[in-house]
Design a protein around this motif. Structure first.
Motif, PDB file in Angstrom:
ATOM      1  N   THR A 170     -11.308 -17.764  -4.817  1.00 23.24           N
ATOM      2  CA  THR A 170     -12.346 -17.673  -4.193  1.00 23.24           C
ATOM      3  C   THR A 170     -12.468 -15.999  -3.822  1.00 23.24           C
ATOM      4  OG1 THR A 170     -11.402 -18.067  -2.073  1.00 23.24           O
ATOM      5  CG2 THR A 170     -12.655 -19.979  -3.269  1.00 23.24           C
ATOM      6  N   HIS A 171     -11.441 -15.564  -3.569  1.00 23.19           N
ATOM      7  CA  HIS A 171     -11.267 -14.056  -3.162  1.00 23.19           C
ATOM      8  C   HIS A 171      -9.960 -13.596  -3.106  1.00 23.19           C
ATOM      9  CE1 HIS A 171     -11.099 -16.110   0.557  1.00 23.19           C
ATOM     10  NE2 HIS A 171     -10.451 -14.829   1.297  1.00 23.19           N
ATOM     11  N   ASP A 172      -9.570 -12.289  -3.144  1.00 21.03           N
ATOM     12  CA  ASP A 172      -8.524 -11.588  -3.382  1.00 21.03           C
ATOM     13  C   ASP A 172      -7.597 -11.443  -2.092  1.00 21.03           C
ATOM     14  OD1 ASP A 172     -10.849 -10.128  -3.330  1.00 21.03           O
ATOM     15  OD2 ASP A 172      -9.949  -8.239  -3.510  1.00 21.03           O
ATOM     16  N   HIS A 173      -7.621 -12.087  -1.030  1.00 24.33           N
ATOM     17  CA  HIS A 173      -6.884 -12.311   0.021  1.00 24.33           C
ATOM     18  C   HIS A 173      -5.547 -12.869  -0.305  1.00 24.33           C
ATOM     19  CE1 HIS A 173     -10.209 -11.006   3.260  1.00 24.33           C
ATOM     20  NE2 HIS A 173      -9.538 -10.001   2.767  1.00 24.33           N
ATOM     21  N   PRO A 174      -4.581 -12.474   0.398  1.00 26.73           N
ATOM     22  CA  PRO A 174      -3.089 -13.122  -0.115  1.00 26.73           C
ATOM     23  C   PRO A 174      -3.173 -14.366   0.163  1.00 26.73           C
ATOM     24  CG  PRO A 174      -2.972 -11.469   2.158  1.00 26.73           C
ATOM     25  CD  PRO A 174      -4.280 -11.467   1.318  1.00 26.73           C
ATOM     26  N   ASP A 175      -3.803 -15.239   1.028  1.00 24.61           N
ATOM     27  CA  ASP A 175      -3.820 -16.597   1.087  1.00 24.61           C
ATOM     28  C   ASP A 175      -4.628 -17.208   0.138  1.00 24.61           C
ATOM     29  OD1 ASP A 175      -5.640 -15.191   2.474  1.00 24.61           O
ATOM     30  OD2 ASP A 175      -6.139 -17.056   3.695  1.00 24.61           O
ATOM     31  N   HIS A 176      -5.188 -16.545  -0.646  1.00 21.43           N
ATOM     32  CA  HIS A 176      -5.762 -17.194  -1.885  1.00 21.43           C
ATOM     33  C   HIS A 176      -5.228 -16.983  -3.089  1.00 21.43           C
ATOM     34  CE1 HIS A 176      -9.043 -18.610   0.989  1.00 21.43           C
ATOM     35  NE2 HIS A 176      -8.526 -17.689   1.465  1.00 21.43           N
ATOM     36  N   ILE A 177      -4.785 -15.681  -3.312  1.00 22.56           N
ATOM     37  CA  ILE A 177      -4.246 -14.916  -4.375  1.00 22.56           C
ATOM     38  C   ILE A 177      -2.971 -14.981  -4.604  1.00 22.56           C
ATOM     39  CG2 ILE A 177      -4.348 -12.488  -3.930  1.00 22.56           C
ATOM     40  CD1 ILE A 177      -5.778 -12.108  -6.695  1.00 22.56           C
ATOM     41  N   GLY A 211     -19.100  -9.979  -0.101  1.00 23.15           N
ATOM     42  CA  GLY A 211     -19.385 -10.045   1.712  1.00 23.15           C
ATOM     43  C   GLY A 211     -18.013  -9.931   2.460  1.00 23.15           C
ATOM     44  N   HIS A 212     -17.261 -11.242   2.302  1.00 28.78           N
ATOM     45  CA  HIS A 212     -16.034 -11.246   2.936  1.00 28.78           C
ATOM     46  C   HIS A 212     -15.017 -10.299   2.237  1.00 28.78           C
ATOM     47  CE1 HIS A 212     -12.503 -13.240   5.112  1.00 28.78           C
ATOM     48  NE2 HIS A 212     -12.038 -13.439   3.890  1.00 28.78           N
ATOM     49  N   THR A 213     -15.041 -10.320   1.193  1.00 31.72           N
ATOM     50  CA  THR A 213     -14.333  -9.095   0.238  1.00 31.72           C
ATOM     51  C   THR A 213     -15.658  -8.687  -0.684  1.00 31.72           C
ATOM     52  OG1 THR A 213     -13.464 -10.680  -1.495  1.00 31.72           O
ATOM     53  CG2 THR A 213     -12.308  -9.840   0.578  1.00 31.72           C
ATOM     54  N   GLY A 266     -14.922 -20.699   0.148  1.00 36.77           N
ATOM     55  CA  GLY A 266     -13.990 -19.649   0.063  1.00 36.77           C
ATOM     56  C   GLY A 266     -13.969 -19.114   1.729  1.00 36.77           C
ATOM     57  N   ASP A 267     -13.940 -18.010   2.201  1.00 39.33           N
ATOM     58  CA  ASP A 267     -13.761 -17.661   3.557  1.00 39.33           C
ATOM     59  C   ASP A 267     -15.072 -17.100   4.145  1.00 39.33           C
ATOM     60  OD1 ASP A 267     -11.270 -18.466   3.430  1.00 39.33           O
ATOM     61  OD2 ASP A 267     -10.466 -16.275   3.988  1.00 39.33           O
ATOM     62  N   VAL A 268     -16.270 -17.523   3.261  1.00 36.56           N
ATOM     63  CA  VAL A 268     -17.539 -17.057   3.883  1.00 36.56           C
ATOM     64  C   VAL A 268     -17.505 -17.772   5.445  1.00 36.56           C
ATOM     65  CG1 VAL A 268     -20.233 -17.562   3.790  1.00 36.56           C
ATOM     66  CG2 VAL A 268     -18.694 -17.236   1.753  1.00 36.56           C
TER      67      VAL A 268
HETATM   68 ZN   LIG Z   1     -10.102 -14.351   3.147  1.00 32.83          ZN
END
Ligand SMILES: [Zn+2]
Ligand SMILES: [Zn+2]
Length: 304
Positions: free
Chosen positions: A140-147, A211-213, A233-235
């Protein structure tokens, strides 16, 4: 005289600190009445159709953390702690085919984010095993807890032909460097370019949601039985962000996440308007919501 002056200084500092805290943490989560973020669900639904649709979706909780409720939403209590989950999802088709959405963090990334919560190595291993057999792996996005599960995968050279990262996610080199994504050796993957919606596979449509990233996207999934899920994701960090709707506290949004706050608030309004009993919105970190979705059979309890 000195005591009176000291009391006055304490009072002024107290008002200032209180005012900043109130502005930054309590008041500023207001979602606009009308959204400029267009999510054409009818179009997304029609793009998802065709081909053999997936049968079910499983969720794996790779790690947990505990945060003050106020970190999740402006105006929440600073004293009440809430459990958050770090999740990965497996969309399962017939004959064992699958697509992975989000991959969780590895232990090191998890501990950097929140050392106080448990990490489940056997579940991280289950996600890694599933990634080996998946036809596509998206985030959903490129933050560490997802990627993180991609960037730190011990099997990167075996899975990289199935990793689907968007142009915006790959362009965010600062973020990817932070998670240790090995660009120059094993990590080279082709960027996915799309404008608004992209059909990834039968029943799965990616929805651009910067938005969030800058590289944030939502993932719509339509199952063969008719059930629909929207991975946001983290919206939002909690379903309340969408239900009420109310955003993250200003201080968290601006100084902790560094996101495009206005874009996220408009997305929350759009999601709020799209709520319906037939569309299951899945908020990545909402532990209570995950419990409900598992109890009602919308999400499976573990990867296959
Ligand atoms: Zn995030
Ligand atoms: Zn996250």
């Amino acid at each position: 005289m000195w005591a009176a002056r000291r009391s006055l200084i304490i009072l002024v500092v107290g008002i200032l600190v209180g005012g900043i805290a109130k502005y930054g943490l309590l008041d500023e989560g207001e979602v606009p009445a009308l959204s400029t973020y267009a999510l054409d669900l009818a179009r997304v639904r029609s793009m998802a159709l065709g081909g053999e649709l997936p049968l079910r979706v499983n969720a794996e909780v790779v790690a947990k953390s505990r945060v003050p409720a106020i970190a999740l939403m402006a105006g929440n209590s600073p004293w009440v702690y809430q459990e958050m989950v770090r999740t990965a999802y497996q969309v399962v088709y017939s004959e064992g085919r699958s697509v992975i959405i989000d991959t969780g963090p590895d232990r090191q990334l998890h501990e950097e984010l929140s050392p106080e919560g448990p990490f489940y190595p056997e579940r991280f291993a289950a996600v890694q095993r599933a990634m080996l057999f998946a036809e596509a792996i998206v985030v959903t996005h490129d933050h560490p807890d997802h990627i993180g599960g991609i960037a730190r995968s011990p099997n990167l050279e075996h899975i990289r032909d199935r990793i689907v990262l968007t142009r915006e996610q790959l362009d965010n080199r600062e973020q990817l460097d932070k998670v240790g994504y090995p660009f120059d050796t094993l990590g080279a993957v082709e960027a996915l370019d799309y404008r608004q919606y992209h059909r990834l596979a039968p029943g799965i449509v990616l929805i651009k949601a910067p938005g969030h990233t800058p590289g944030s996207q939502m993932v719509f999934v339509k199952l063969a039985g008719g059930r629909e899920l929207l991975f946001v994701g983290d919206v939002a960090w909690h379903m309340d962000n969408i239900e009420i709707p109310r955003g993250r506290a200003l201080a968290i949004s601006k100084f902790v996440v560094g996101e495009d706050r206005s874009a996220v608030l408009h997305q929350l309004r759009a999601l709020h308007s799209l709520r319906s009993p037939s569309l299951h919105m899945v908020v990545s970190h909402d532990s209570a919501q995950l419990g409900r979705l598992r109890a009602s059979g919308v999400l499976g309890r573990a990867f296959e």
